[in-house]
Structures are given as C-alpha cells and as structure tokens.
Motif scaffolding. Sequence first.
Motif, PDB file in Angstrom:
ATOM      1  N   ARG A  16     -12.370  -5.068  84.276  1.00 41.00           N
ATOM      2  CA  ARG A  16     -12.361  -5.826  83.018  1.00 41.00           C
ATOM      3  C   ARG A  16     -13.601  -6.705  82.890  1.00 41.00           C
ATOM      4  O   ARG A  16     -14.108  -6.925  81.775  1.00 41.00           O
ATOM      5  N   MET A  17     -14.091  -7.217  84.018  1.00 48.98           N
ATOM      6  CA  MET A  17     -15.281  -8.070  83.973  1.00 48.98           C
ATOM      7  C   MET A  17     -16.523  -7.298  83.542  1.00 48.98           C
ATOM      8  O   MET A  17     -17.521  -7.887  83.148  1.00 48.98           O
ATOM      9  N   LEU A  18     -16.459  -5.966  83.627  1.00 46.92           N
ATOM     10  CA  LEU A  18     -17.542  -5.132  83.096  1.00 46.92           C
ATOM     11  C   LEU A  18     -17.399  -4.923  81.592  1.00 46.92           C
ATOM     12  O   LEU A  18     -18.232  -4.245  80.984  1.00 46.92           O
ATOM     13  N   GLY A  19     -16.331  -5.464  80.995  1.00 48.84           N
ATOM     14  CA  GLY A  19     -16.071  -5.227  79.582  1.00 48.84           C
ATOM     15  C   GLY A  19     -15.349  -3.928  79.326  1.00 48.84           C
ATOM     16  O   GLY A  19     -15.361  -3.419  78.194  1.00 48.84           O
ATOM     17  N   LEU A  20     -14.695  -3.377  80.360  1.00 46.65           N
ATOM     18  CA  LEU A  20     -13.997  -2.104  80.242  1.00 46.65           C
ATOM     19  C   LEU A  20     -12.493  -2.319  80.360  1.00 46.65           C
ATOM     20  O   LEU A  20     -12.038  -3.237  81.046  1.00 46.65           O
ATOM     21  N   ASP A  21     -11.740  -1.442  79.715  1.00 48.46           N
ATOM     22  CA  ASP A  21     -10.280  -1.489  79.753  1.00 48.46           C
ATOM     23  C   ASP A  21      -9.790  -0.460  80.765  1.00 48.46           C
ATOM     24  O   ASP A  21     -10.032   0.744  80.595  1.00 48.46           O
ATOM     25  N   PRO A  22      -9.097  -0.885  81.839  1.00 48.17           N
ATOM     26  CA  PRO A  22      -8.634   0.083  82.842  1.00 48.17           C
ATOM     27  C   PRO A  22      -7.728   1.177  82.283  1.00 48.17           C
ATOM     28  O   PRO A  22      -7.619   2.246  82.890  1.00 48.17           O
ATOM     29  N   SER A  23      -7.087   0.928  81.158  1.00 43.10           N
ATOM     30  CA  SER A  23      -6.242   1.949  80.549  1.00 43.10           C
ATOM     31  C   SER A  23      -6.929   2.626  79.369  1.00 43.10           C
ATOM     32  O   SER A  23      -6.295   3.392  78.641  1.00 43.10           O
TER      33      SER A  23
ATOM     34  N   THR B  25      -4.095  -7.081  95.287  1.00 46.25           N
ATOM     35  CA  THR B  25      -5.358  -6.379  95.529  1.00 46.25           C
ATOM     36  C   THR B  25      -5.679  -5.438  94.387  1.00 46.25           C
ATOM     37  O   THR B  25      -6.822  -5.378  93.904  1.00 46.25           O
ATOM     38  N   LEU B  26      -4.682  -4.703  93.935  1.00 47.30           N
ATOM     39  CA  LEU B  26      -4.881  -3.802  92.809  1.00 47.30           C
ATOM     40  C   LEU B  26      -5.317  -4.573  91.579  1.00 47.30           C
ATOM     41  O   LEU B  26      -6.272  -4.181  90.882  1.00 47.30           O
ATOM     42  N   GLU B  27      -4.637  -5.680  91.279  1.00 45.83           N
ATOM     43  CA  GLU B  27      -4.979  -6.443  90.082  1.00 45.83           C
ATOM     44  C   GLU B  27      -6.382  -7.024  90.187  1.00 45.83           C
ATOM     45  O   GLU B  27      -7.109  -7.122  89.183  1.00 45.83           O
ATOM     46  N   THR B  28      -6.804  -7.398  91.396  1.00 44.83           N
ATOM     47  CA  THR B  28      -8.164  -7.904  91.587  1.00 44.83           C
ATOM     48  C   THR B  28      -9.186  -6.823  91.240  1.00 44.83           C
ATOM     49  O   THR B  28     -10.188  -7.084  90.558  1.00 44.83           O
ATOM     50  N   HIS B  29      -8.931  -5.584  91.675  1.00 45.03           N
ATOM     51  CA  HIS B  29      -9.843  -4.489  91.337  1.00 45.03           C
ATOM     52  C   HIS B  29      -9.820  -4.205  89.835  1.00 45.03           C
ATOM     53  O   HIS B  29     -10.870  -3.910  89.233  1.00 45.03           O
ATOM     54  N   MET B  30      -8.651  -4.261  89.216  1.00 46.57           N
ATOM     55  CA  MET B  30      -8.586  -4.048  87.768  1.00 46.57           C
ATOM     56  C   MET B  30      -9.346  -5.158  87.026  1.00 46.57           C
ATOM     57  O   MET B  30     -10.011  -4.898  86.019  1.00 46.57           O
ATOM     58  N   ASP B  31      -9.262  -6.392  87.547  1.00 43.56           N
ATOM     59  CA  ASP B  31     -10.022  -7.490  86.941  1.00 43.56           C
ATOM     60  C   ASP B  31     -11.524  -7.246  87.057  1.00 43.56           C
ATOM     61  O   ASP B  31     -12.293  -7.607  86.153  1.00 43.56           O
ATOM     62  N   ALA B  32     -11.951  -6.631  88.178  1.00 41.91           N
ATOM     63  CA  ALA B  32     -13.369  -6.307  88.325  1.00 41.91           C
ATOM     64  C   ALA B  32     -13.815  -5.320  87.252  1.00 41.91           C
ATOM     65  O   ALA B  32     -14.931  -5.422  86.718  1.00 41.91           O
TER      66      ALA B  32
ATOM     67  N   VAL C 186     -11.478   5.955  84.216  1.00 43.18           N
ATOM     68  CA  VAL C 186     -12.056   6.690  85.348  1.00 43.18           C
ATOM     69  C   VAL C 186     -12.148   5.782  86.567  1.00 43.18           C
ATOM     70  O   VAL C 186     -11.749   6.150  87.677  1.00 43.18           O
ATOM     71  N   LEU C 187     -12.683   4.568  86.372  1.00 41.52           N
ATOM     72  CA  LEU C 187     -12.786   3.626  87.480  1.00 41.52           C
ATOM     73  C   LEU C 187     -11.405   3.231  87.993  1.00 41.52           C
ATOM     74  O   LEU C 187     -11.202   3.088  89.205  1.00 41.52           O
ATOM     75  N   ALA C 188     -10.445   3.056  87.083  1.00 41.79           N
ATOM     76  CA  ALA C 188      -9.085   2.706  87.499  1.00 41.79           C
ATOM     77  C   ALA C 188      -8.477   3.809  88.356  1.00 41.79           C
ATOM     78  O   ALA C 188      -7.831   3.534  89.384  1.00 41.79           O
ATOM     79  N   ALA C 189      -8.666   5.074  87.968  1.00 37.93           N
ATOM     80  CA  ALA C 189      -8.127   6.190  88.750  1.00 37.93           C
ATOM     81  C   ALA C 189      -8.738   6.221  90.146  1.00 37.93           C
ATOM     82  O   ALA C 189      -8.036   6.472  91.137  1.00 37.93           O
ATOM     83  N   ILE C 190     -10.033   5.937  90.231  1.00 34.83           N
ATOM     84  CA  ILE C 190     -10.701   5.933  91.531  1.00 34.83           C
ATOM     85  C   ILE C 190     -10.159   4.799  92.402  1.00 34.83           C
ATOM     86  O   ILE C 190      -9.894   4.985  93.599  1.00 34.83           O
ATOM     87  N   VAL C 191      -9.969   3.621  91.813  1.00 34.84           N
ATOM     88  CA  VAL C 191      -9.411   2.488  92.559  1.00 34.84           C
ATOM     89  C   VAL C 191      -8.010   2.824  93.068  1.00 34.84           C
ATOM     90  O   VAL C 191      -7.670   2.563  94.234  1.00 34.84           O
ATOM     91  N   LEU C 192      -7.188   3.407  92.226  1.00 33.34           N
ATOM     92  CA  LEU C 192      -5.820   3.747  92.619  1.00 33.34           C
ATOM     93  C   LEU C 192      -5.806   4.748  93.766  1.00 33.34           C
ATOM     94  O   LEU C 192      -4.999   4.647  94.689  1.00 33.34           O
ATOM     95  N   ARG C 193      -6.736   5.708  93.721  1.00 33.02           N
ATOM     96  CA  ARG C 193      -6.819   6.650  94.842  1.00 33.02           C
ATOM     97  C   ARG C 193      -7.272   5.926  96.114  1.00 33.02           C
ATOM     98  O   ARG C 193      -6.751   6.196  97.208  1.00 33.02           O
ATOM     99  N   GLN C 194      -8.247   5.019  95.995  1.00 31.35           N
ATOM    100  CA  GLN C 194      -8.719   4.285  97.167  1.00 31.35           C
ATOM    101  C   GLN C 194      -7.588   3.492  97.828  1.00 31.35           C
ATOM    102  O   GLN C 194      -7.565   3.343  99.056  1.00 31.35           O
TER     103      GLN C 194
END
Length: 340
Positions: free
Chosen positions: A266-273, A257-264, A278-286
Amino acid sequence: MPTMPTPRMLPQEPDLRRRHARAVTRRRRAAVAALALALALQPRAASAQQGPPAADDPVALVVRVQGQVRVERGEGSAPAAAGQRLLAGDRVVPEPSARALLVIRSGAQQVVDEPTTLAAPSTAEPADLFARAVATLAQAASLDATFGGRQGMIRPIPGRTSLLAPANGLTVLPGRPSFLWSATPDARYELMLRRVEGGRPEIFDVGADTTWTAPPGTPELIPGATYAWTVFVGGRDGGRPLPQQEFRMASARESDTLETHMDAIRMLGLDPSGDGRVLAAIVLRQLDLFYAASDALDALRRDGVPMSPDLHRLHGEVLAELGDPEGARRAFDRAAGSPR
C-alpha cells in the motif's frame, strides 16, 4: 441444506478478547512504524553500495498491464505480462491508451504510458519488497510439471470420498475456512471438527453437499490452533469416518507479518486486492499461505490480467503444494505457452 448446529468452540472471556485485540493493534502499529523507518533509511543504505547491478539483474517488475503493451529486448519483442522481470535496456512500448505499471528496483512504482527505455540504476542494492518478489519468481522459473509439491498429489478415486481441503499440514488464514471433499454417489455426510490441543469434537450435518463453511454468527476458529477434521460418509449412524486431516490456523503474529507486507504494498500506492495483487500473491506464497496465494492468482486470471511464464509457474507450484495435480499441470502448460 439442513440447518447447521452452532459449533461449541472454546470460549474466550470478553475482557480477554479486548486485551488480545489491543495487543494485536499495538504489534501491528509497531511493525508498520518499523517498516516505514526501514523504507525511509533504504535509499541512504543503498547509496553506500558501490557500482551498478549486474547486466542480468532485473531493474523493474511488471505488476499490471492495461491494453496492448510490448517489451522489446535486443532484436526480440513480446507482449508485456504481469510478473515479468525487466532488464536495463528493455524498451516498454504501450499502444495508444494502454499502459504498464512497474515496480522498479528502488521500490517505487512507475507508470509507463509512452515508449520508455529502462535505464540501469545507479546503486546495486534493491528495495526489500522488490528483491523478495524477484527472488520468488526466479525460483518459480526453475520449476516444471515434474514438481510434486509438499503435500503430494491428491488423486480422488471416482465414486469414493476423499478429503481435499484444508489439506494436511497447511496453514489457513483466520476466519471460517471452507471444507471440501469428493463425492460418493447418493451419500450424505456429517463433518467432524476438533481442536487438536483440546476441546470437544463438533459434528455438523452437511447433507449431500461436498463443501461446508461455518455460517455467519458462529465463532471463528482460534488463531494459532491446530484442527483435525473428517467426514462420515453416510453419517455417524452406520457411516464410516475418513482418515483425519490436520491444518493450522495462522497465528496472530503471522497475521501481523502478513499485514505488514500488505502495508508495504500500500505504501507504494498499490492495492493488494487490485493493481498490487501480483505482489500480494508473491507475499502470500513466501509466507506459505498457499490457499490465499492460489485465490489471488485465480483472481488475476479471472480478471484477464496477462501473466508471465514465471507467474504461471508460481501458480503451478502453489497448486502442487495444495495437492491439485491437474491444476498444477495446466498452470505449467500455460507457462510453456500451451494452455489447455
């Protein structure tokens, strides 16, 4: 530091490991394909919604700021910051060579490197990733320093050892977690780790250190398993064990599930790291992965990324959940504009 004995974790047969890895890969590919289909259908579903969003509904989210960028709203103006929610009519004004990276309501990214006034979108339905991020930040915006956190506040007594992390009831990402406790003067420690569902306790001679991570080459902890740990202050020979803490390793499904959100992201052209942190931190909190969320938010601060009050409050919430009262208080103070 003394040489660590190899932990005697419950073994898995090689063919079982290979079958498990193939199953994880299949689930991950299926999840990514489903996500791609959902994103492809999203604009079509959004167009079915009638009317624009309400005037106070965010139309964009700042995820990165490089250089001096200001946001003008009405007669006011303030520096742009990561995690800032923007409304229709807001004007984003970068200085020369500066820029802001936004995720807009449709779920696409937008680079603003010249003065831009944000227009109201034609549809009411936001993309899922955008809606989740905005909702999480809105929830954090309602918190203040009185928020206590699920774990309560760990307040080590000076001169006495307390177990600090992993804390009771929290979930840890797969791998080799680090263990942390407060110090007793002139003491040495032995750490005991056991799988709650079964298995023999493992003992590690840590010496005088107050943190320990299993060395490379030792088996990783089992996904989905719950572990109990404690330390013996003074070692088992005449020492005393502290009350045990239990934590759980994230399961394979949770990791997928986490990797699916990280892929989402990446599909925006953004690097989760990187620019998508910012989006990665929000996903991890969720996903209640508070240690990983704290690491991501700490990285933003180390990188000097300007953070909005909402993002500071989110950091305060995460630190409170981890049982860090002083860190939470500092984060809430930064949100209020009085860092210390």
